[in-house]
Design an enzyme around this catalytic site. Structure first.
Site, PDB file in Angstrom:
ATOM      1  N   GLU A 124       1.101  -1.127   0.131  1.00  0.00           N
ATOM      2  CA  GLU A 124      -0.018  -0.327  -0.130  1.00  0.00           C
ATOM      3  C   GLU A 124       1.090   1.066   0.452  1.00  0.00           C
ATOM      4  O   GLU A 124      -0.114   2.178   0.085  1.00  0.00           O
ATOM      5  CB  GLU A 124      -1.145  -0.069   1.066  1.00  0.00           C
ATOM      6  N   ASN A 125       1.755   0.929   0.702  1.00  0.00           N
ATOM      7  CA  ASN A 125       3.150   2.187  -0.141  1.00  0.00           C
ATOM      8  C   ASN A 125       2.857   2.458  -1.334  1.00  0.00           C
ATOM      9  O   ASN A 125       3.828   3.578  -1.866  1.00  0.00           O
ATOM     10  CB  ASN A 125       4.055   2.335   1.027  1.00  0.00           C
TER      11      ASN A 125
END
Lengths: 230, 253, 253, 230
Positions: free
Chosen positions: A49-50
């Site tokens: 998700e980064n």
């Protein structure tokens, strides 16, 4: 008597359920182990998700790249076909329902599929949520990987979560070291047990009226155990 | 002629005032504008509200800013880590206000500020304590909560390459919050490893168009990119320096 | 193995049903998925709701789809152009429903659908007839109107290059609505000039990550890119084929 | 007696007000002429809402690129420093207030700065709005380029717009062939007249109680006229 499987075997069991071509986010902590057991030859695309799709394995020790990390802030690599994007786009992928599967850890899961995995709500504890709530509601399918019992022996499968919720009614399946449970309109259903575990034992351990949805010898589980042992 | 380059990190952070809201890019240490934070510490502004995914690691960067007592409030998603002792101390002492926001809502609220959206409805957090008191509404049978944009006075961002118009490209997952923070601040300040000639960045691959950027400072090659000395939250063997999440007081796995 | 390539444009549009909502990329003719529209005409689905910035030009592409009576409703920002005679006729005959949306709201509503946003507040259109009946609300002293996402069953998009995972890059202003439409449909179908090997697209420059794409069809080099025969709304001298905007019945300049 | 300037002179007058470094969107139609009069040596970045910053001049006849067009769907070029982006990002730039200036055409502008430029609302007319409403409310400064009078001699500067609005209170300045008007809390103020035009004549033409904010000989206008003649 074998009544539990270890984390690697559990990770392999989860991995065996993942379809070729799936887009998968593995929550930080134990779920990251699933990456090491993905079926040979299958292409499963890992989302972090980064800001990356197509996350690869950990780098060789001499080849760390500080700009290339996963959500757990561990050094990773890319595979061919990878792409980078910013945080708003990354969470839009989640919230928009574009991930096929997310595997998360848990403090508690309720029989209605509520998940508690971000805070114990304890006095003086410092809350940290990260992407847990986004993941919990975002993927098409959210499953949990967890020990069935806490260190002090309490069931993590509960009638109602006592800890602060991460998401409401979001979990569809719970993979534990004792058995696999589905969340159904009638509460938890045991779909597979590991080793000699029986549904009655699980009822005793959880204190819940579990539905027995196992299919005899649970071949999938045996197979998985063999694979993880090999 | 447009030339957004400034000579020093001190020039880059000029004008931050007491009480300002300052966005700081980075996820863990990837994309953290280390030199700009150091300059902000030197610059001296206090009573700041900081918007960052985390709340500082170790004793440097954002942690050092906190340690000097310059920060009144932090808006973030994941403050507590194994090496967030500065934050932990100040928070427990009641010297720091915390607004905890799910990471995706944090990103979308920053994006909304930059995109001129007055507010938006998100399913994330509904039914949890983090959405308590928020207005909710059903869309297509699903409950959503109303979230508001987060605007900033300054954004401090680390990118990889810039030209003098402020066009930016990033490097790998160091991109993270940079592109959206650039859009959401009155004054956007960017440090880059190198400034390139106008026209050297591929127009198809520019991630942040220059109109979002006000100042660019070249901070040079990052030695730790090469020698691996500064590797985010992992040691050289790849073992995490931060504990697994969630692992507050209980083992969540 | 993931391989989203399909052999033909007919395969690419397989499964569109009567009554479906179909997004079609392109701004004017740039980025218009001409071959996919032709295949959709062949495929035969009717009672469609079309989402496009315009409402067809000349007698080809979207205009031909309209002409066959396949479209029940159009959601767009700029239907009327000098060569929108097919739309004009059907609209005036009451055979076509029109939902007119300011261009930026159209884009943001499509993006909201792809991003899982239940609704958002925008200042665009407030106080005009296009916001009549919409719920309004003040943020920071400015009135905003509530807008809802536009979801689609299918998106037909034209991109420049793809790999077998569906990663896409676009070319110049032909990018326009493509990246957001890819995110907003149940099934996203993309035509590209060429499919390249997995790994050939720079991960930093991928515009549409493959997870948004379901089917890719290679339609080959566009001759009109080279010979200038298909130049959007301009003739070879660069004079517009469309009248200045606004120029409805009155000269707006 | 010269009381008006032509469109090219007006475009030059507008261009002379644009600061070096400004990010500018020129509405389709007459405002695109402004691009041809931008100050030599200044870097003014043109935004086109179909997804580009750094728009250059029209291409040489043999070098048309059908993928590279502006909002008016005319073939254009790029300059060094250009960038491409999708429609949602492009309109986020506008709505988010990142453009310094937008120059639009108009049917009518009211003394409160309301703009009508997208529809006459006539019976049987087909409405088309495009990006007009987004531009009207998006840029930091919205100015109008227009003839003062319609073909039938009616003032486009009005007490209240009769045509459907594009945006409310969004216009700050109106550049016309007769004069330049600012929108002020007291209504329109004449800041500059062209040729022999007087404020009293403008009051007669518009029927509005205009404030006289001209500063004597209006040197800026003279200068601009000379430049546009050169």
């Amino acid at each position: 008597m074998t009544t539990r499987i270890d984390r690697n075997a559990l990770a392999a069991r989860i991995a065996a359920d993942i379809e070729d071509g799936a887009i998968v986010n593995l929550g930080i902590g134990a779920p990251t182990l699933v990456a090491e057991h993905l079926p040979e030859g299958a292409e499963i695309i890992l989302h972090t998700e980064n800001g990356m799709l197509g996350m690869g394995a950990a780098p060789r020790p001499g080849a760390l790249d500080p700009d290339l990390i996963n959500a757990g802030k561990q050094a990773v690599t890319t595979v061919a076909g990878a792409s980078f994007f910013h945080h708003a786009d990354s969470f839009a992928m989640m919230r928009g329902g574009h991930l096929d599967l997310c595997v998360l850890g848990a403090y508690q899961v309720s029989q209605e599929g509520d998940l508690a995995n971000w805070s114990t709500g304890g006095e003086g504890s410092i809350p940290s949520v990260g992407g847990a709530m986004d993941l919990a509601i975002g993927a098409k399918r959210v499953v949990v990987m967890t020990d069935l019992l806490t260190r002090s022996g309490e069931s993590k499968l509960v009638a109602e979560c006592a800890y602060p919720l991460t998401g409401v009614g979001c979990v569809s399946r719970v993979y534990t070291d004792h058995a696999v449970f589905d969340v159904t309109p009638e509460g938890f259903a045991v779909v597979e047990t590991f080793g000699d575990t029986t549904v009655d034992e699980l009822r005793a351990l959880t204190g819940l009226a579990l539905t027995d949805a196992t299919t005899g010898t649970a071949p999938a589980a045996e197979q998985t155990l063999e694979r993880s042992a090999g | 002629m447009i030339d957004k380059r400034v000579a020093s990190t001190a020039d880059a952070v000029e004008g931050v005032r007491d009480g300002d809201t300052v966005m700081i890019g980075g996820f863990g240490r990837a994309g953290q504008p280390v030199e700009l934070i150091d300059a902000l510490i030197e610059q001296g502004a206090s009573e700041l509200t900081i918007v960052n995914n985390n709340a500082g690691n170790g004793d440097h960067g954002l942690a050092a800013l906190l340690d000097r007592g310059r920060v009144r409030k932090i808006i973030c998603s994941f403050p507590r880590q194994s090496d967030s002792w500065v934050f932990d101390r100040l928070y427990r002492a009641g010297e720091l206000e915390l607004e905890l926001v799910p990471q995706g809502n944090l990103a979308e609220r920053i994006r909304a500020a930059g995109a001129g959206i007055g507010g938006f409805y998100t399913p994330t957090g509904v039914g949890t304590t983090l959405a308590e008191g928020k207005e909710t509404r059903e869309f297509d049978g699903r409950t959503h909560a109303l979230e508001l944009p987060i605007h900033a006075d300054f954004a401090l961002v680390s990118a990889y390459r810039a030209d003098r118009w402020g066009n930016l490209v990033y490097r790998e997952t160091a991109r993270n919050f940079g592109p959206i923070m650039c859009t959401a601040a009155r004054t956007t300040v960017v440090q880059v490893d190198a400034v390139v000639e106008l026209g050297d960045l591929d127009p198809e691959a520019v991630v942040t168009p220059g109109l979002f950027v006000d100042r660019v400072v070249e901070t040079g090659e990052r030695r730790w990119l090469r020698d691996g000395a500064f590797v985010g939250g992992v040691d050289l063997a790849g073992s995490p320096l931060v504990p697994d999440e969630p692992s507050d007081e209980e083992d969540a796995a």
